[in-house]
Write a protein that holds these residues in place. Structure first.
Motif, mmCIF file in Angstrom:
data_model
loop_
_atom_site.group_PDB
_atom_site.id
_atom_site.type_symbol
_atom_site.label_atom_id
_atom_site.label_comp_id
_atom_site.label_asym_id
_atom_site.label_seq_id
_atom_site.Cartn_x
_atom_site.Cartn_y
_atom_site.Cartn_z
ATOM 1 N N GLN A 177 0.834 -1.213 0.000
ATOM 2 C CA GLN A 177 0.000 0.000 0.000
ATOM 3 C C GLN A 177 0.866 1.260 0.000
ATOM 4 O O GLN A 177 0.598 2.213 -0.723
ATOM 5 N N THR A 178 1.916 1.245 0.815
ATOM 6 C CA THR A 178 2.786 2.412 0.939
ATOM 7 C C THR A 178 3.609 2.630 -0.325
ATOM 8 O O THR A 178 3.944 3.765 -0.665
ATOM 9 N N TYR A 198 2.588 5.235 -2.692
ATOM 10 C CA TYR A 198 2.975 6.623 -2.407
ATOM 11 C C TYR A 198 4.455 6.865 -2.703
ATOM 12 O O TYR A 198 4.830 7.849 -3.328
ATOM 13 N N THR A 251 10.700 7.097 4.148
ATOM 14 C CA THR A 251 10.603 5.639 4.271
ATOM 15 C C THR A 251 10.672 5.230 5.738
ATOM 16 O O THR A 251 9.904 4.372 6.195
ATOM 17 N N PHE A 297 7.364 5.934 7.452
ATOM 18 C CA PHE A 297 6.348 4.918 7.154
ATOM 19 C C PHE A 297 6.594 3.651 7.979
ATOM 20 O O PHE A 297 5.650 3.035 8.489
ATOM 21 N N LEU A 305 9.365 -1.973 2.110
ATOM 22 C CA LEU A 305 8.984 -0.630 1.654
ATOM 23 C C LEU A 305 9.845 -0.199 0.467
ATOM 24 O O LEU A 305 9.325 0.296 -0.542
#
Length: 198
Positions: A14-15, A18, A59, A62, A87
């Motif tokens: 999901q991240t 972005y 990063t 998150f 990530l």
């Protein structure tokens, strides 16, 4: 119904939606810096370094969010390293796909012009090193510039794969630092004077 627990993989996927486009924007910023000869070398260096530092900080934030929101504020060194690497992986995957599309459909001349532009930039750094009385560093820049101009142009798929590989390689090392920071427990509050009296 019980709420399904968010795993590091789900969170990173999901991240990545972005962070991936942000990675592509950094690619465009680097291209602008390399392609603008009227900029001073210190300014070019700032333009190329500051967004990358901000990207790594983002990063980390998150990964920290995952720790507090989905792991109740507790994360082991391996878990912190694992979520951070994921990530970087998913962000680089998204960024690589965007770069591949950009190089294939929008800027087909990029790969033919990037090596000469990088070579010119390295020769500017060579002159800068000479002014700083550092002949060894100047020779290194000169050798790199020569190798850069002799290198064959990459295909879009090679560029995207190399970009992803570099991002993940750096991410593996950076994630170890993040894992160490994220696994640290908060120091317990020192007893106040009122608590001692009680």
């Amino acid at each position: 119904m019980t709420e399904q627990k968010t795993t590091p993989v789900n969170f990173a996927m999901q991240t990545g939606l972005y962070l991936g486009p942000i990675g592509f924007v950094i690619f465009l910023i680097d291209y602008f810096a390399v392609s603008t000869p009227q900029l001073s070398l210190p300014l070019i260096s700032l333009i190329m370094i500051v967004p990358k530092i901000a990207y790594h900080i983002g990063t980390y934030q998150f990964a920290r969010q995952f720790k507090h929101k989905h792991m109740s504020g507790k994360l082991s060194l391996f878990e912190g390293w694992n979520v951070s690497v994921l990530l970087y992986f998913f962000a680089s995957l998204i960024s690589g796909i965007i770069e591949l599309s950009y190089l294939t459909y929008f800027d087909k001349m990029f790969l033919q012009t990037i090596n000469p532009k990088l070579s010119t930039l390295l020769l500017r750094f060579e002159e800068y090193a000479k002014l700083g009385q550092n002949p060894e560093l100047a020779n290194n820049f000169k050798d790199l510039a020569k190798k850069m101009i002799e290198m064959p142009a990459l295909t879009p798929i090679q560029w995207a794969f190399d970009s992803m590989q570099q991002s993940v390689s750096i991410g593996i090392v950076t994630s170890l630092i993040f894992g160490i920071i994220l696994s640290r427990k908060k120091a317990e509050a020192l007893p106040t004077q009122n608590n001692i009296k009680e």
